[in-house]
Design an enzyme around this catalytic site. Structure first.
Site, mmCIF file in Angstrom:
data_model
loop_
_atom_site.group_PDB
_atom_site.id
_atom_site.type_symbol
_atom_site.label_atom_id
_atom_site.label_comp_id
_atom_site.label_asym_id
_atom_site.label_seq_id
_atom_site.Cartn_x
_atom_site.Cartn_y
_atom_site.Cartn_z
ATOM 1 N N GLN A 98 0.863 -1.193 0.000
ATOM 2 C CA GLN A 98 0.000 0.000 0.000
ATOM 3 C C GLN A 98 0.893 1.235 0.000
ATOM 4 O OE1 GLN A 98 -3.112 1.415 0.786
ATOM 5 N NE2 GLN A 98 -2.183 3.295 1.508
ATOM 6 N N GLY A 124 3.496 -2.149 7.504
ATOM 7 C CA GLY A 124 4.691 -1.634 8.178
ATOM 8 C C GLY A 124 4.317 -0.835 9.413
ATOM 9 N N ARG A 125 5.268 -0.025 9.825
ATOM 10 C CA ARG A 125 5.079 0.836 11.005
ATOM 11 C C ARG A 125 4.008 1.894 10.735
ATOM 12 N NH1 ARG A 125 10.159 4.370 11.283
ATOM 13 N NH2 ARG A 125 8.867 5.695 9.986
ATOM 14 N N ASP A 126 3.149 2.150 11.695
ATOM 15 C CA ASP A 126 2.151 3.236 11.597
ATOM 16 C C ASP A 126 1.285 3.129 10.340
ATOM 17 O OD1 ASP A 126 2.923 4.692 13.941
ATOM 18 O OD2 ASP A 126 4.699 5.380 12.875
ATOM 19 N N HIS A 127 0.900 1.939 9.979
ATOM 20 C CA HIS A 127 0.143 1.765 8.737
ATOM 21 C C HIS A 127 -1.148 2.585 8.783
ATOM 22 C CE1 HIS A 127 -0.968 -0.432 5.049
ATOM 23 N NE2 HIS A 127 -2.190 -0.199 5.477
ATOM 24 N N ALA A 128 -1.317 3.417 7.769
ATOM 25 C CA ALA A 128 -2.537 4.225 7.593
ATOM 26 C C ALA A 128 -2.875 5.083 8.811
ATOM 27 C CB ALA A 128 -3.723 3.338 7.232
ATOM 28 N N ARG A 131 1.274 5.741 -0.599
ATOM 29 C CA ARG A 131 0.916 7.110 -0.998
ATOM 30 C C ARG A 131 2.205 7.925 -1.031
ATOM 31 N NH1 ARG A 131 -0.988 9.525 2.751
ATOM 32 N NH2 ARG A 131 -2.042 11.216 1.706
ATOM 33 N N ASN A 132 3.314 7.237 -1.262
ATOM 34 C CA ASN A 132 4.616 7.873 -1.127
ATOM 35 C C ASN A 132 5.533 7.566 -2.286
ATOM 36 O OD1 ASN A 132 5.742 9.497 0.939
ATOM 37 N ND2 ASN A 132 5.087 7.960 2.420
#
Lengths: 101, 426
Positions: free
Chosen positions: B194, B305-309, B196-197
């Protein structure tokens, strides 16, 4: 000791030349994969003031606890003040705000 | 035989009328102009991205999703999918249960909505249940807060196919198309990434690490240089509303493709696609939603991953990992691949995994914000942090699409070429 929060100013060739000319090349530290940076420290109060004054900036709470995404021209100005004062302490930010008045 | 079974064990069906049928069907119907979010969700519903949903939720499903994280039939579902409208518009247009209305976007018909239910719902209650907060600093809370006061539940059918503009067009696949594409490539295991980066090398290794996890116990097929892997990474870029300071969509998409074109991934293990979705930043609940979405796309694994969404500090760093342990066994077809951090270690002199590298004092953590800050400063990252091909594409996109900036500016938001258009019904 009061906690401070850095503004990362990334060093490209142009900025590195200015640092060298001022005999301040040691101010730059290796921050991420060989990237050089100078970290100008803000107090809590200065951090809040910066974020209020530049709403596009962001305090990266998740990873680095630093103030990021300031416009390039703002960082250029802070960088120049850091060189003038030969400092990366909160006095740089005080001087920066004075220059805005 | 193709497998078109999606989330909840339901077949992925496209709900689209032919142009001839559509023209007849919408004649004399009351029309409602819809927002970008609802247009994107109509597209998702019409193509089966949201299987088993066939339309916007009624009150019982919304309530069940909010209170039990499942639809009324027990299928896991974490985020309400709702059609909001003002009570004034309902009154003015005389919309009532049993009607069918035509939904237009930028003036052209996109879909029809069968009005099965008209209801109200406490938006604060919805925000608290889904996002765990009603704090208006949370972008998901603001999104719910901006919704109108009334909701319509009912089935959605597309009457017009959206046309995706370049460069998005070649990356848009419907769930059924994607599954056919996976079959064509011989992929049996597909791990979703996923994003947005714009990818830095930390992202690249998240994908590579997830690929190893998905592929780990796969049999070796073929010999020597002709090993057939059968496992792929699907980079699924989320396309939705943008804010100033975000990377422009074109840069995100084409930078991921640059990793492929630069051969940091083999041709047969990596592909890039897009899905339209307005992020709620619901952290753990959004992680489950992403798992459902990628199940429908045909993925077998999903990297988290870390802090997903997540956003700010509303959720714990690994809440989106832990929530999968709370689900009843078998409620999801997709397997979560839960990954800690990849960081740069100057002692190891490489990007390495936090679960393996012991140089915790020397580690240099990646941060998307930090990388954005480097680019914003006009500094080219070292190749160990960002592949030069990626950086070059980002800067090309700045010139070609971003009015000089790789980040969204007011000018970009105002003048950008839209991701898709709804053409007049021919």
């Amino acid at each position: 000791m009061l906690e401070t929060y850095p503004i990362n100013i990334w060093i490209n060739e142009e900025r590195f030349e200015k640092l060298k000319a001022a005999n301040l090349a040691d101010m730059a530290v290796d921050r991420l994969g060989g990237m050089k940076v100078i970290q100008v420290q803000c107090t809590e109060e200065q951090k809040d003031k910066i974020l209020k004054h530049f709403p596009m900036a962001k305090f990266d709470t998740a990873t680095t606890k630093s103030i990021e995404l300031l416009p390039r021209e703002v960082k250029d100005k802070i960088f120049d003040i850091a060189i003038k004062l030969k400092s990366i302490g909160p006095d740089v930010i005080d001087e920066f705000f004075k220059s805005l008045d | 035989m193709m497998d078109f079974i999606g989330h909840g064990g339901k077949e992925i069906k496209e709900r689209i009328l032919s142009p001839g049928e559509a023209k007849k069907k919408i004649k004399n119907l009351v029309s409602v102009e819809i927002s970008g979010r609802i247009a994107r969700e109509c597209i998702d519903l019409g193509y089966g991205f949201f299987t088993p949903l066939e339309g916007f939720m009624g009150k019982a499903d919304v309530d069940s999703v909010c209170k039990k994280m499942s639809l009324t039939d027990g299928t896991i579902w974490p985020i309400p999918i709702v059609f909001d409208i003002s009570s004034q518009e309902i009154k003015e247009k005389g919309i009532k249960v049993g009607d069918t209305i035509v939904l237009t976007h930028t003036g052209n018909p996109l879909a029809i909505l069968e009005v099965e239910e008209i209801f109200s719902y406490d938006k604060d209650e919805m925000a608290q249940a889904v996002l765990g907060t009603t704090d208006t600093k949370h972008p998901g809370v603001r999104m719910i807060g901006r919704m109108q006061d009334t909701f319509i539940g009912g089935k959605v059918t597309l009457v017009n196919k959206p046309q995706f503009n370049p460069p998005f067009d070649r990356f848009f696949y419907t769930p059924r198309q994607l599954r056919k594409e996976f079959k064509k490539r011989g992929w049996v295991r597909i791990v979703a990434h996923q994003t947005r980066n714009v990818p830095h090398t930390g992202h690249e290794w998240l994908m590579k690490g997830a690929w190893f996890c998905a592929h780990g116990d796969a049999p070796v097929i073929g010999n020597k240089d002709e090993i057939k892997l059968g496992t792929g990474v699907l980079v699924n870029c989320i396309i939705g509303p943008k804010r100033t300071g975000d990377y422009i969509d074109e840069a995100i998409l084409l930078a991921h493709q640059a990793l492929h074109d630069g051969r940091y991934f083999r041709d047969d293990v990596h592909m890039v696609s897009i899905t339209c979705w307005d992020m709620r930043y619901a952290g753990p609940k959004e992680a489950i939603f992403h798992a459902i979405l990628r199940t429908n796309l045909g993925c077998t694994h999903h990297m988290f991953g870390r802090d997903h969404a997540g956003v700010g500090d509303y959720y714990g760093t690994y809440d989106a990992h832990r929530i999968f342990d709370q689900l009843p066994p078998g409620s999801l077809k997709i397997k979560p691949v839960r990954v800690l951090e990849w960081w740069y270690c100057p002692v190891c002199a490489e990007v390495t995994y936090s679960g393996l590298c012991g140089h915790t004092k020397e580690r240099q953590k990646f941060s998307g914000t930090l990388i954005r800050s480097i680019i914003k400063d006009g500094v080219k990252p070292t190749r160990v942090i960002m592949r030069p091909e990626v950086f070059d594409v980002v800067m090309e996109c700045a010139e070609k699409y971003g009015f000089g900036s790789p980040f969204c500016t007011e000018e970009y938001l105002l003048k950008r070429n839209p991701v898709f258009v709804v053409p007049p019904l021919g």
